[in-house]
Motif scaffolding. Structure first.
Motif, PDB file in Angstrom:
ATOM      1  N   LYS A   1       7.961  11.063 -22.956  1.00  6.27           N
ATOM      2  CA  LYS A   1       9.057  11.999 -23.161  1.00  6.27           C
ATOM      3  C   LYS A   1       9.034  13.030 -22.042  1.00  6.27           C
ATOM      4  CE  LYS A   1       6.212  14.448 -26.587  1.00  6.27           C
ATOM      5  NZ  LYS A   1       6.168  14.966 -27.979  1.00  6.27           N
ATOM      6  N   PRO A   2      10.054  13.877 -21.950  1.00  5.61           N
ATOM      7  CA  PRO A   2      10.104  14.814 -20.816  1.00  5.61           C
ATOM      8  C   PRO A   2       8.864  15.673 -20.649  1.00  5.61           C
ATOM      9  CG  PRO A   2      12.221  14.771 -21.941  1.00  5.61           C
ATOM     10  CD  PRO A   2      11.299  13.912 -22.750  1.00  5.61           C
ATOM     11  N   SER A   3       8.185  16.019 -21.725  1.00  6.39           N
ATOM     12  CA  SER A   3       7.021  16.899 -21.612  1.00  6.39           C
ATOM     13  C   SER A   3       5.770  16.159 -21.146  1.00  6.39           C
ATOM     14  CB  SER A   3       6.739  17.578 -22.959  1.00  6.39           C
ATOM     15  OG  SER A   3       6.519  16.605 -23.960  1.00  6.39           O
ATOM     16  N   THR A   4       5.656  14.878 -21.478  1.00  9.86           N
ATOM     17  CA  THR A   4       4.462  14.119 -21.104  1.00  9.86           C
ATOM     18  C   THR A   4       4.634  13.340 -19.810  1.00  9.86           C
ATOM     19  OG1 THR A   4       5.190  12.242 -22.475  1.00  9.86           O
ATOM     20  CG2 THR A   4       3.748  13.870 -23.496  1.00  9.86           C
ATOM     21  N   ILE A   5       5.852  13.128 -19.387  1.00  7.59           N
ATOM     22  CA  ILE A   5       6.076  12.325 -18.183  1.00  7.59           C
ATOM     23  C   ILE A   5       5.704  13.098 -16.920  1.00  7.59           C
ATOM     24  CG2 ILE A   5       8.436  12.925 -17.553  1.00  7.59           C
ATOM     25  CD1 ILE A   5       8.996   9.899 -17.441  1.00  7.59           C
ATOM     26  N   LEU A   6       5.621  14.435 -17.033  1.00  9.74           N
ATOM     27  CA  LEU A   6       5.237  15.255 -15.890  1.00  9.74           C
ATOM     28  C   LEU A   6       3.749  15.168 -15.573  1.00  9.74           C
ATOM     29  CD1 LEU A   6       7.282  18.484 -16.705  1.00  9.74           C
ATOM     30  CD2 LEU A   6       7.861  16.728 -15.038  1.00  9.74           C
ATOM     31  N   VAL A   7       2.972  14.606 -16.492  1.00  8.49           N
ATOM     32  CA  VAL A   7       1.526  14.556 -16.321  1.00  8.49           C
ATOM     33  C   VAL A   7       1.156  13.825 -15.036  1.00  8.49           C
ATOM     34  CG1 VAL A   7      -0.610  13.638 -17.290  1.00  8.49           C
ATOM     35  CG2 VAL A   7       1.074  14.721 -18.783  1.00  8.49           C
TER      36      VAL A   7
ATOM     37  N   SER B   1      -5.854  23.608 -19.967  1.00  6.88           N
ATOM     38  CA  SER B   1      -6.318  23.510 -21.355  1.00  6.88           C
ATOM     39  C   SER B   1      -5.778  24.648 -22.213  1.00  6.88           C
ATOM     40  CB  SER B   1      -7.856  23.517 -21.400  1.00  6.88           C
ATOM     41  OG  SER B   1      -8.379  22.399 -20.737  1.00  6.88           O
ATOM     42  N   VAL B   2      -5.356  25.733 -21.586  1.00  7.64           N
ATOM     43  CA  VAL B   2      -4.787  26.853 -22.346  1.00  7.64           C
ATOM     44  C   VAL B   2      -3.533  26.401 -23.091  1.00  7.64           C
ATOM     45  CG1 VAL B   2      -3.770  29.157 -22.117  1.00  7.64           C
ATOM     46  CG2 VAL B   2      -5.758  28.534 -20.751  1.00  7.64           C
ATOM     47  N   PHE B   3      -2.814  25.432 -22.553  1.00  5.03           N
ATOM     48  CA  PHE B   3      -1.592  24.953 -23.202  1.00  5.03           C
ATOM     49  C   PHE B   3      -1.867  24.313 -24.555  1.00  5.03           C
ATOM     50  CE2 PHE B   3       0.402  24.292 -18.759  1.00  5.03           C
ATOM     51  CZ  PHE B   3       0.691  25.638 -18.695  1.00  5.03           C
ATOM     52  N   VAL B   4      -3.126  23.926 -24.793  1.00  6.21           N
ATOM     53  CA  VAL B   4      -3.457  23.240 -26.050  1.00  6.21           C
ATOM     54  C   VAL B   4      -3.271  24.162 -27.250  1.00  6.21           C
ATOM     55  CG1 VAL B   4      -5.293  22.023 -27.299  1.00  6.21           C
ATOM     56  CG2 VAL B   4      -5.028  21.701 -24.841  1.00  6.21           C
ATOM     57  N   ILE B   5      -3.404  25.473 -27.069  1.00  7.98           N
ATOM     58  CA  ILE B   5      -3.277  26.406 -28.195  1.00  7.98           C
ATOM     59  C   ILE B   5      -1.818  26.723 -28.502  1.00  7.98           C
ATOM     60  CG2 ILE B   5      -5.525  27.410 -27.681  1.00  7.98           C
ATOM     61  CD1 ILE B   5      -4.111  29.765 -26.399  1.00  7.98           C
ATOM     62  N   SER B   6      -0.891  26.112 -27.778  1.00 10.72           N
ATOM     63  CA  SER B   6       0.526  26.356 -28.028  1.00 10.72           C
ATOM     64  C   SER B   6       0.954  25.762 -29.368  1.00 10.72           C
ATOM     65  CB  SER B   6       1.361  25.762 -26.892  1.00 10.72           C
ATOM     66  OG  SER B   6       2.742  25.852 -27.181  1.00 10.72           O
TER      67      SER B   6
ATOM     68  N   PHE C   1       3.980  24.462 -29.663  1.00 12.10           N
ATOM     69  CA  PHE C   1       4.955  23.436 -29.320  1.00 12.10           C
ATOM     70  C   PHE C   1       4.217  22.155 -28.960  1.00 12.10           C
ATOM     71  CE2 PHE C   1       7.821  21.488 -26.052  1.00 12.10           C
ATOM     72  CZ  PHE C   1       8.791  21.070 -26.952  1.00 12.10           C
ATOM     73  N   GLY C   2       4.551  21.066 -29.642  1.00 16.66           N
ATOM     74  CA  GLY C   2       3.830  19.812 -29.453  1.00 16.66           C
ATOM     75  C   GLY C   2       3.906  19.266 -28.046  1.00 16.66           C
ATOM     76  N   GLY C   3       5.059  19.420 -27.396  1.00 15.93           N
ATOM     77  CA  GLY C   3       5.191  18.918 -26.034  1.00 15.93           C
ATOM     78  C   GLY C   3       4.280  19.642 -25.060  1.00 15.93           C
ATOM     79  N   THR C   4       4.146  20.949 -25.233  1.00 10.95           N
ATOM     80  CA  THR C   4       3.259  21.721 -24.373  1.00 10.95           C
ATOM     81  C   THR C   4       1.800  21.353 -24.617  1.00 10.95           C
ATOM     82  OG1 THR C   4       4.841  23.547 -24.434  1.00 10.95           O
ATOM     83  CG2 THR C   4       2.628  24.050 -23.673  1.00 10.95           C
ATOM     84  N   VAL C   5       1.440  21.118 -25.869  1.00  8.31           N
ATOM     85  CA  VAL C   5       0.073  20.704 -26.190  1.00  8.31           C
ATOM     86  C   VAL C   5      -0.254  19.367 -25.532  1.00  8.31           C
ATOM     87  CG1 VAL C   5      -1.474  20.027 -28.058  1.00  8.31           C
ATOM     88  CG2 VAL C   5       0.054  21.977 -28.356  1.00  8.31           C
ATOM     89  N   ALA C   6       0.674  18.417 -25.638  1.00  4.31           N
ATOM     90  CA  ALA C   6       0.453  17.103 -25.027  1.00  4.31           C
ATOM     91  C   ALA C   6       0.346  17.209 -23.507  1.00  4.31           C
ATOM     92  CB  ALA C   6       1.593  16.160 -25.418  1.00  4.31           C
ATOM     93  N   LEU C   7       1.210  18.034 -22.916  1.00  3.75           N
ATOM     94  CA  LEU C   7       1.171  18.210 -21.461  1.00  3.75           C
ATOM     95  C   LEU C   7      -0.161  18.803 -21.014  1.00  3.75           C
ATOM     96  CD1 LEU C   7       2.598  18.238 -18.684  1.00  3.75           C
ATOM     97  CD2 LEU C   7       3.462  20.509 -19.259  1.00  3.75           C
ATOM     98  N   GLY C   8      -0.600  19.862 -21.672  1.00  6.26           N
ATOM     99  CA  GLY C   8      -1.847  20.505 -21.279  1.00  6.26           C
ATOM    100  C   GLY C   8      -3.059  19.612 -21.452  1.00  6.26           C
ATOM    101  N   SER C   9      -3.152  18.932 -22.577  1.00  3.57           N
ATOM    102  CA  SER C   9      -4.315  18.079 -22.830  1.00  3.57           C
ATOM    103  C   SER C   9      -4.354  16.878 -21.897  1.00  3.57           C
ATOM    104  CB  SER C   9      -4.304  17.606 -24.288  1.00  3.57           C
ATOM    105  OG  SER C   9      -3.101  16.913 -24.588  1.00  3.57           O
ATOM    106  N   LEU C  10      -3.211  16.256 -21.641  1.00  2.00           N
ATOM    107  CA  LEU C  10      -3.184  15.068 -20.783  1.00  2.00           C
ATOM    108  C   LEU C  10      -3.450  15.429 -19.322  1.00  2.00           C
ATOM    109  CD1 LEU C  10      -0.161  13.124 -22.316  1.00  2.00           C
ATOM    110  CD2 LEU C  10      -2.580  12.523 -22.466  1.00  2.00           C
TER     111      LEU C  10
END
Length: 214
Positions: free
Chosen positions: A87-93, A150-155, A157-166
């Protein structure tokens, strides 16, 4: 849906158009995936050209790309295994991680090329010297970026969490690939790669001659 629609509404009598948020989301995701593939292909092509211009060796091009593509493949496999959708949030990884990891690779290989000349083409010593000079900075940079994303993981918003962790996981894998896999490839293929016939004089002088001698 198209199969059932064609039976209920014959094409010779009706003009049917698909619409809706789900369809728009699907088309948008396909568009992003297509552009991701094109951007990665362009980045790989530019890096290959840069390595060819710097080292003038096809083998060095392959070696420089393996440590950067392998973490992306592993991350894609993890996404498929865990069930993380594209999805748009994870494809940027992939674009973010590839752009950051290739910087470490170029840094290491440029120093390695200098050490080859300074150590009279002694491969093992050149690899160890390059790793000692650049390894610490590569490690610190990757660790800072790892915790930064990794700071994005505490968000919330699910898309931000996925982006930060990946991105964090991919950067960690890229660091290990550049610190372990890349030197191992250079050492294992030293007979066919690092010699004066294969690695000719580079087109670009990374440092002035007086600094290299010092």
């Amino acid at each position: 849906l198209i199969e059932h629609i064609s039976k209920i509404f014959p094409a010779e009598r009706y003009n049917v158009y698909m619409t809706g948020s789900a369809l728009l989301f699907l088309k948008g995701t396909k568009y992003l995936v297509k552009n991701l593939i094109m951007s990665l292909a362009l980045a790989i092509g530019l890096i290959a050209l840069f390595m060819a211009y710097l080292f003038r060796s096809f083998r060095m091009i392959i070696i420089s790309l393996i440590p950067n593509l392998l973490p992306l493949v592993i991350t894609a496999g993890i996404m498929g295994f865990v069930g993380v959708p594209i999805k748009p949030s994870t494809i940027l990884v992939f674009s973010i991680a590839f752009g950051i990891s290739v910087d470490d690779t170029i840094h290491f290989l440029a120093k390695y090329r200098q050490e080859l000349t300074a150590n009279n083409w002694r491969i093992e010593k050149s690899v160890y010297n390059a790793l000692r000079e650049t390894g610490v900075s590569m490690f610190y940079t990757s660790i800072v970026l790892f915790f930064g994303f990794s700071v994005f993981v505490i968000s919330n918003f699910g898309g931000t969490v996925a982006l930060g962790s990946l991105v964090s996981a991919t950067l960690l894998l890229a660091m290990l690939a550049n610190l372990i896999l890349l030197p191992s490839l250079l050492l294992s293929l030293e007979k066919s790669i690092a010699n004066k016939q294969t690695l000719k004089k580079p087109q670009i002088d990374i440092l002035p001659q007086d600094e290299t001698n010092n």
